[in-house]
Design an enzyme around this catalytic site. Structure first.
Site, PDB file in Angstrom:
ATOM      1  N   VAL A   5       9.517  65.854  42.585  1.00 25.33           N
ATOM      2  CA  VAL A   5      10.660  65.290  43.313  1.00 25.33           C
ATOM      3  C   VAL A   5      10.475  65.465  44.830  1.00 25.33           C
ATOM      4  O   VAL A   5      10.542  64.497  45.595  1.00 25.33           O
ATOM      5  CB  VAL A   5      11.991  65.927  42.851  1.00 25.33           C
ATOM      6  CG1 VAL A   5      13.153  65.400  43.686  1.00 25.33           C
ATOM      7  CG2 VAL A   5      12.227  65.638  41.364  1.00 25.33           C
ATOM      8  N   GLY A  26       7.089  69.510  44.650  1.00 28.16           N
ATOM      9  CA  GLY A  26       6.652  69.074  43.320  1.00 28.16           C
ATOM     10  C   GLY A  26       6.906  67.586  43.127  1.00 28.16           C
ATOM     11  O   GLY A  26       6.879  66.819  44.090  1.00 28.16           O
ATOM     12  N   LYS A  32      20.343  71.248  27.266  1.00 31.48           N
ATOM     13  CA  LYS A  32      19.102  71.659  27.921  1.00 31.48           C
ATOM     14  C   LYS A  32      18.332  72.546  26.965  1.00 31.48           C
ATOM     15  O   LYS A  32      18.928  73.316  26.213  1.00 31.48           O
ATOM     16  CB  LYS A  32      19.386  72.459  29.205  1.00 31.48           C
ATOM     17  CG  LYS A  32      18.268  72.386  30.222  1.00 31.48           C
ATOM     18  CD  LYS A  32      18.387  71.102  31.048  1.00 31.48           C
ATOM     19  CE  LYS A  32      17.429  71.023  32.198  1.00 31.48           C
ATOM     20  NZ  LYS A  32      17.734  69.884  33.069  1.00 31.48           N
ATOM     21  N   GLY A  43      10.139  72.829  48.419  1.00 30.38           N
ATOM     22  CA  GLY A  43       9.500  72.501  47.147  1.00 30.38           C
ATOM     23  C   GLY A  43       8.935  71.099  47.186  1.00 30.38           C
ATOM     24  O   GLY A  43       9.654  70.133  47.445  1.00 30.38           O
TER      25      GLY A  43
HETATM   26  C1  PPY Z   1      17.625  66.338  34.422  1.00 29.55           C
HETATM   27  O1  PPY Z   1      18.094  65.341  34.965  1.00 29.55           O
HETATM   28  O2  PPY Z   1      17.751  67.468  34.905  1.00 29.55           O
HETATM   29  C2  PPY Z   1      16.897  66.208  33.156  1.00 29.55           C
HETATM   30  O3  PPY Z   1      17.060  67.001  32.306  1.00 29.55           O
HETATM   31  C3  PPY Z   1      15.939  65.104  33.058  1.00 29.55           C
HETATM   32  C4  PPY Z   1      16.048  64.147  31.936  1.00 29.55           C
HETATM   33  C5  PPY Z   1      17.060  64.121  31.013  1.00 29.55           C
HETATM   34  C6  PPY Z   1      17.080  63.178  30.030  1.00 29.55           C
HETATM   35  C7  PPY Z   1      16.090  62.249  29.989  1.00 29.55           C
HETATM   36  C8  PPY Z   1      15.103  62.283  30.912  1.00 29.55           C
HETATM   37  C9  PPY Z   1      15.072  63.234  31.884  1.00 29.55           C
END
Ligand code: PPY
Length: 351
Positions: free
Chosen positions: A186, A184, A79, A182
């Site tokens: 999603v 947004g 991340k 939320g």
């Molecule tokens: C997640 O699922 O939390 C992400 O980080 C999203 C993501 C990860 C890799 C490619 C596209 C989206």
């Protein structure tokens, strides 16, 4: 303390970059490359302090490892966090995104990224100017596969159906009360699916525009932030930021299940036991919210068409969630522990 955060984390590597022109910090946490190159979104927001930003990156990257391991997606967990100063000038956004892309480029394939809280597919286009070919989820116009949000929402929706099947012996959502926290990319798309399935949808948000949209135009019941946790419902669906399930909120809950799209919903994995003791079924966040990453990676690395990606998400999220619920029931453990066990087995087998 940064040292102790990293020392006590069980991941592989942290890349630290200080962005001198803006005063922002960039952390790229590589939690595991056991199953493949690390992938995970780039989160951009301002934090209370630099430690909080690092901690977010460390925790979120571990979540990505489990997210990919449980359904068997051949990527590792990572991340990126761009911690912008509170007085950040939006004008400097493209430039910092390009510097972030250059950093990812230098890593040479150790880390792949996509959107997360605070970044969009349009931002991925900018990051890709310097970061290609390690950037997923660019806009359709730029040749990417667009936003993961709708796919995450589809997976969460099918996961909520699976939760209903487990709780009530029936997948139908008709007249089930679902509280979405939320709205947004999603939460908003999830509301559409729920509405179409006949659920009684309630929502909570802090954004005035979103409140007007869903309350006044969609005529959904609005729940103010201070009442979210004590509002009676069948399913509570957290789709905002993390750590909403904690020692303060869990005792208040009046729902039968928690099943939503947010990452890191549990403030501490131990809180899962508290939910179990209260008789609340918990759909582990990284199991139910994998749809976005699964679809985007499938489309961009396996050549899936969009409808195939939807089919994969709608089949795999329920399949894996059922497996988690079954293991938890037969072993008498929390669903969080069951999901973790499935992930750890795959990680130790290396597949
Ligand atoms: C997640 O699922 O939390 C992400 O980080 C999203 C993501 C990860 C890799 C490619 C596209 C989206």
């Amino acid at each position: 303390m940064m040292e102790s955060l990293i020392r006590e984390w069980d991941g592989e590597t942290v890349i630290v970059h200080y962005d001198r022109p803006t005063g922002a910090w960039i952390f790229i946490a590589i939690h595991s490359t056991r199953l493949g190159p690390a992938a995970g979104g780039t989160r951009m927001k301002s934090y209370h302090d630099v430690e909080a930003a690092l901690q977010d990156a460390l925790r979120l990257s571990a979540g990505m490892t489990y997210k990919f391991a449980v359904p068997g997606i051949p990527f590792g967990g990572g991340k990126a966090v761009i911690a912008i100063p509170s007085e950040f000038d939006k004008q400097s956004c493209p430039a910092i995104l390009r510097r972030h892309g250059a950093l990812i480029q230098q890593l040479g394939g150790l880390f792949f990224t996509g959107p997360d809280f605070g970044t969009t597919s349009e931002d991925m286009d900018i990051i890709a100017e310097t970061g290609a070919p390690y950037i997923f989820s660019r806009t359709l116009a730029a040749g990417g596969s667009g936003s993961p949000g709708p796919f995450t929402a589809l997976g969460v929706f099918t996961g909520i159906q699976t939760v209903c099947e487990h709780l009530f012996g029936d997948m139908t959502l008709k007249s089930r009360r679902v509280l979405v926290q939320g709205t947004g990319s999603v939460g908003g798309a999830l509301i559409d699916h729920l509405g179409a399935a006949g659920a009684k949808v309630m929502f909570s948000d802090v954004d005035e525009g979103a409140i007007r949209h869903f309350r006044d135009e969609f005529e959904l019941k609005f729940v103010p932030a201070e009442a979210v946790y004590r509002t009676e419902c069948d399913i509570f669906a957290p789709c905002a930021l993390g750590a909403v399930l904690n020692a303060d909120t869990i005792p208040q809950l009046k729902c039968r299940a928690v099943a939503g799209g947010a990452n890191n919903q549990l403030a501490d994995p131990e809180n899962a036991k508290h939910l179990l003791d209260r008789g609340i079924l918990y759909a582990p966040d990284y199991v139910i919210n994998v749809g976005g990453a699964m679809a985007i990676l499938g489309m961009e690395t396996q050549g899936w068409a969009r409808d195939q990606a939807e089919k994969e998400v709608a089949e795999n999220v329920p399949r894996v969630l059922r497996q988690v619920f079954e293991l938890a029931a037969t072993e008498g453990i929390t669903t969080e522990a069951a999901a973790r066990r499935i992930a750890e087995e795959r990680l130790s087998a290396g597949m």
